[in-house]
Design an enzyme around this catalytic site. Structure first.
Site, PDB file in Angstrom:
ATOM      1  N   GLY A  66       0.824  -1.205   0.000  1.00 33.34           N
ATOM      2  CA  GLY A  66       0.000   0.000   0.000  1.00 33.34           C
ATOM      3  C   GLY A  66       0.861   1.258   0.000  1.00 33.34           C
ATOM      4  O   GLY A  66       2.087   1.200   0.073  1.00 33.34           O
TER       5      GLY A  66
ATOM      6  N   ALA B 266      -7.242  -6.024   3.259  1.00 33.57           N
ATOM      7  CA  ALA B 266      -5.814  -6.374   3.222  1.00 33.57           C
ATOM      8  C   ALA B 266      -5.596  -7.804   2.730  1.00 33.57           C
ATOM      9  O   ALA B 266      -6.088  -8.750   3.330  1.00 33.57           O
ATOM     10  CB  ALA B 266      -5.209  -6.214   4.616  1.00 33.57           C
TER      11      ALA B 266
ATOM     12  N   SER C 241     -13.489 -12.877  -3.932  1.00 37.81           N
ATOM     13  CA  SER C 241     -13.081 -12.747  -5.333  1.00 37.81           C
ATOM     14  C   SER C 241     -13.798 -13.752  -6.223  1.00 37.81           C
ATOM     15  O   SER C 241     -14.130 -14.867  -5.784  1.00 37.81           O
ATOM     16  CB  SER C 241     -11.573 -12.997  -5.414  1.00 37.81           C
ATOM     17  OG  SER C 241     -11.165 -13.120  -6.754  1.00 37.81           O
TER      18      SER C 241
ATOM     19  N   TYR D 162      -4.454 -18.208  -4.818  1.00 35.60           N
ATOM     20  CA  TYR D 162      -5.146 -16.970  -4.415  1.00 35.60           C
ATOM     21  C   TYR D 162      -6.633 -17.243  -4.218  1.00 35.60           C
ATOM     22  O   TYR D 162      -7.219 -16.885  -3.187  1.00 35.60           O
ATOM     23  CB  TYR D 162      -4.926 -15.878  -5.478  1.00 35.60           C
ATOM     24  CG  TYR D 162      -5.814 -14.680  -5.283  1.00 35.60           C
ATOM     25  CD1 TYR D 162      -5.660 -13.858  -4.181  1.00 35.60           C
ATOM     26  CD2 TYR D 162      -6.832 -14.388  -6.197  1.00 35.60           C
ATOM     27  CE1 TYR D 162      -6.495 -12.765  -3.984  1.00 35.60           C
ATOM     28  CE2 TYR D 162      -7.662 -13.298  -6.015  1.00 35.60           C
ATOM     29  CZ  TYR D 162      -7.492 -12.493  -4.904  1.00 35.60           C
ATOM     30  OH  TYR D 162      -8.321 -11.423  -4.715  1.00 35.60           O
TER      31      TYR D 162
ATOM     32  N   LYS E 249      -8.999 -17.204  -0.623  1.00 35.69           N
ATOM     33  CA  LYS E 249     -10.242 -16.443  -0.416  1.00 35.69           C
ATOM     34  C   LYS E 249     -11.400 -17.379  -0.071  1.00 35.69           C
ATOM     35  O   LYS E 249     -12.257 -17.058   0.749  1.00 35.69           O
ATOM     36  CB  LYS E 249     -10.568 -15.625  -1.674  1.00 35.69           C
ATOM     37  CG  LYS E 249      -9.601 -14.482  -1.935  1.00 35.69           C
ATOM     38  CD  LYS E 249      -9.807 -13.341  -0.950  1.00 35.69           C
ATOM     39  CE  LYS E 249      -8.883 -12.180  -1.194  1.00 35.69           C
ATOM     40  NZ  LYS E 249      -9.100 -11.039  -0.292  1.00 35.69           N
TER      41      LYS E 249
ATOM     42  N   PHE F 124     -15.093  -8.992  -9.339  1.00 35.40           N
ATOM     43  CA  PHE F 124     -14.550  -9.428 -10.617  1.00 35.40           C
ATOM     44  C   PHE F 124     -13.313  -8.543 -10.883  1.00 35.40           C
ATOM     45  O   PHE F 124     -12.575  -8.261  -9.942  1.00 35.40           O
ATOM     46  CB  PHE F 124     -15.657  -9.453 -11.679  1.00 35.40           C
ATOM     47  CG  PHE F 124     -16.514 -10.709 -11.490  1.00 35.40           C
ATOM     48  CD1 PHE F 124     -17.254 -10.903 -10.327  1.00 35.40           C
ATOM     49  CD2 PHE F 124     -16.506 -11.730 -12.420  1.00 35.40           C
ATOM     50  CE1 PHE F 124     -17.964 -12.091 -10.096  1.00 35.40           C
ATOM     51  CE2 PHE F 124     -17.217 -12.914 -12.216  1.00 35.40           C
ATOM     52  CZ  PHE F 124     -17.950 -13.087 -11.053  1.00 35.40           C
TER      53      PHE F 124
ATOM     54  N   GLY G 152      -3.209 -20.575 -14.027  1.00 35.94           N
ATOM     55  CA  GLY G 152      -4.193 -20.074 -13.062  1.00 35.94           C
ATOM     56  C   GLY G 152      -5.225 -19.147 -13.672  1.00 35.94           C
ATOM     57  O   GLY G 152      -6.118 -18.662 -12.973  1.00 35.94           O
TER      58      GLY G 152
HETATM   59  N1  UFG Z   1      -3.130 -10.187 -19.255  1.00 38.70           N
HETATM   60  C1  UFG Z   1      -2.362 -10.144 -20.398  1.00 38.70           C
HETATM   61  N2  UFG Z   1      -1.237  -9.372 -20.374  1.00 38.70           N
HETATM   62  C2  UFG Z   1      -0.857  -8.665 -19.282  1.00 38.70           C
HETATM   63  C3  UFG Z   1      -1.658  -8.721 -18.121  1.00 38.70           C
HETATM   64  C4  UFG Z   1      -2.787  -9.507 -18.151  1.00 38.70           C
HETATM   65  O1  UFG Z   1      -2.668 -10.761 -21.407  1.00 38.70           O
HETATM   66  O2  UFG Z   1       0.171  -7.982 -19.325  1.00 38.70           O
HETATM   67  C5  UFG Z   1      -4.371 -10.962 -19.281  1.00 38.70           C
HETATM   68  C6  UFG Z   1      -4.453 -12.032 -18.203  1.00 38.70           C
HETATM   69  O3  UFG Z   1      -3.901 -13.244 -18.650  1.00 38.70           O
HETATM   70  C7  UFG Z   1      -5.965 -12.103 -17.971  1.00 38.70           C
HETATM   71  C8  UFG Z   1      -6.453 -10.679 -18.247  1.00 38.70           C
HETATM   72  O4  UFG Z   1      -5.417 -10.083 -19.022  1.00 38.70           O
HETATM   73  O5  UFG Z   1      -6.545 -12.929 -18.916  1.00 38.70           O
HETATM   74  C9  UFG Z   1      -6.644  -9.879 -16.994  1.00 38.70           C
HETATM   75  O6  UFG Z   1      -5.485 -10.000 -16.214  1.00 38.70           O
HETATM   76  P1  UFG Z   1      -5.199  -9.114 -14.930  1.00 38.70           P
HETATM   77  O7  UFG Z   1      -3.840  -9.491 -14.444  1.00 38.70           O
HETATM   78  O8  UFG Z   1      -5.471  -7.688 -15.226  1.00 38.70           O
HETATM   79  O9  UFG Z   1      -6.309  -9.578 -13.922  1.00 38.70           O
HETATM   80  P2  UFG Z   1      -6.597 -11.048 -13.379  1.00 38.70           P
HETATM   81  O10 UFG Z   1      -7.808 -11.518 -14.112  1.00 38.70           O
HETATM   82  O11 UFG Z   1      -5.444 -11.944 -13.399  1.00 38.70           O
HETATM   83  O12 UFG Z   1      -6.786 -10.796 -11.846  1.00 38.70           O
HETATM   84  C10 UFG Z   1      -7.855 -10.083 -11.366  1.00 38.70           C
HETATM   85  C11 UFG Z   1      -7.561  -9.631  -9.938  1.00 38.70           C
HETATM   86  C12 UFG Z   1      -7.579 -10.815  -9.016  1.00 38.70           C
HETATM   87  C13 UFG Z   1      -8.808 -11.639  -9.244  1.00 38.70           C
HETATM   88  C14 UFG Z   1      -8.857 -12.082 -10.667  1.00 38.70           C
HETATM   89  C15 UFG Z   1      -9.960 -13.017 -10.977  1.00 38.70           C
HETATM   90  O13 UFG Z   1      -6.320  -8.972  -9.857  1.00 38.70           O
HETATM   91  O14 UFG Z   1      -7.540 -10.341  -7.698  1.00 38.70           O
HETATM   92  O15 UFG Z   1      -8.970 -10.920 -11.443  1.00 38.70           O
HETATM   93  O16 UFG Z   1      -9.606 -13.723 -12.151  1.00 38.70           O
HETATM   94  F1  UFG Z   1      -8.788 -12.744  -8.487  1.00 38.70           F
END
Ligand code: UFG
Length: 343
Positions: A36, A74, A117, A141, A145, A170, A284
């Site tokens: 943070g 947190a 989540s 992760y 949760k 989401f 994942g």
């Molecule tokens: N992605 C890319 N390139 C990047 C970053 C992400 O292709 O540089 C893709 C990821 O593979 C995913 C999508 O974009 O398919 C979104 O990715 P993010 O990393 O922005 O978000 P996430 O879906 O991984 O994660 C978010 C939250 C988590 C939550 C999750 C649920 O950060 O806390 O959504 O899937 F659990």
């Protein structure tokens, strides 16, 4: 009544603290500042640098600050990182929440709004995902949760007056409408910040993590929801919270956008070309996530104010342009207008 906000110096927590203060609430923030930013906590809130695992210090603070309800943000929250190194996720998220719940019991605080989540659903059977969908996480992760969700249900079953509302987010995105607060992660792994950093020239390209998913353009689909809409749901949940509360709500727009659509929309908003490269899938990652938000709309009267991807990315673009170095950028809050630190 004072509200304790754990993780109140984090991305979502700091936006929520500001909304609580705007609504006239007294707020106490605890944050270990591992991820943070102290600068993101407004001066009206009291601040304590405490780790969730410090049960005794949490108890003392809850007593001295006369805490009545808790909003618990947190957590460590990177899907990819949790796959590479799961133990900190279980320690910080699951064990940390147990410590918080023990401190709540020690200080007779019995109501909590918890940040869960959509990662608890794993690969959903049906889209949009309702709260009744099976929960089978596919990364540590999501499991961390889900364990907490179970712990909350057990506490509600066994401890009189223990009430909770769990909000299953989401994909949270965007920044404060007035440009005062934003997203500043280190390391940054999220898609929208990576696109905006590329538009700013701070990184050379966006890597698309998999284009062989069973979706129209082969890239993952996610339901992006504005951080201020997430926070508005917390305020509604806080008002609805009673000793009998024991429920979970999805918070999402209700429809998703592919990774390529996010890149194209960012190009449109920023006017910059965003070079892309392709890599293999990130472990994942489920192919498609989109929320049914019917339950929270019906029961808490929540509805999103930011209903398009454009409007969400636009607020983030404003923040990134004005804060290329996040909270270290020159126009961030200074030490003079920070809230008072407590030892
Ligand atoms: N992605 C890319 N390139 C990047 C970053 C992400 O292709 O540089 C893709 C990821 O593979 C995913 C999508 O974009 O398919 C979104 O990715 P993010 O990393 O922005 O978000 P996430 O879906 O991984 O994660 C978010 C939250 C988590 C939550 C999750 C649920 O950060 O806390 O959504 O899937 F659990």
């Amino acid at each position: 009544m004072t509200i304790l906000v754990t993780g109140g110096a984090g991305y979502i927590g700091s936006h929520c603290v500001q909304q609580l203060i705007n609504a006239g609430e007294k707020v106490c923030v605890i944050d270990n500042l591992s991820r943070g930013h102290r600068e993101s906590v407004p001066p009206e809130a009291s601040f304590f640098q405490i780790d969730l695992l410090e049960t005794d210090r949490l108890t003392e603070t809850m007593k001295s600050q006369r805490i009545e309800k808790v909003i618990h943000f947190a957590a460590l929250a990177y899907v990819g990182e949790s796959v590479e190194d799961p133990l900190p996720y279980y320690n910080n998220n699951a064990a940390g929440t147990i410590s918080l719940l023990r401190a709540m019991r020690n200080s007779r605080v019995s109501q909590i709004v918890f940040s869960s989540s959509c990662a608890t659903y794993g690969i959903p059977e049906n889209i949009p995902v309702t709260e009744e969908s099976s929960q089978r996480p596919i990364n540590p992760y999501g499991w961390s949760k889900l364990f907490i969700e179970q712990i909350l249900m057990d506490c509600a079953h066994s401890y009189p007056n223990f009430g909770f509302i769990g909000l299953r987010y989401f994909n949270v995105a965007g920044c404060a409408h007035d440009g005062s607060l934003g997203e500043d992660h280190s390391p940054e792994t999220h898609l929208i910040p990576n696109c905006l950093n590329t538009a700013l020239g701070q990184q050379s390209e966006v890597t698309i993590l998999g284009n062989d998913y069973p979706t129209e353009d082969g890239t993952c689909i996610r339901d992006y929801i504005h951080v201020e809409d997430i926070c508005a749901a917390h305020l509604l949940a806080l008002n609805a919270l009673t000793p009998d509360s024991r429920c979970f709500y999805n918070i999402g727009l209700g429809h998703g956008y592919s990774v390529l659509e996010v890149v194209k929309t960012t190009e449109k908003i920023t006017g910059c070309e965003i070079p892309i490269t392709y890599q293999t899938r990130r472990p994942g990652d489920p192919p498609v996530l989109a929320a049914s938000n019917d339950k929270i709309s019906r029961e808490l009267g929540w509805s999103p104010q930011y209903t398009t991807l454009e409007s969400i990315i636009q607020t983030a673009w404003t923040w990134f342009q004005n804060h290329p170095d996040g909270y270290q950028s020159p126009i961030s809050l200074t030490s003079e207008n920070k809230s008072k630190d407590h030892p």
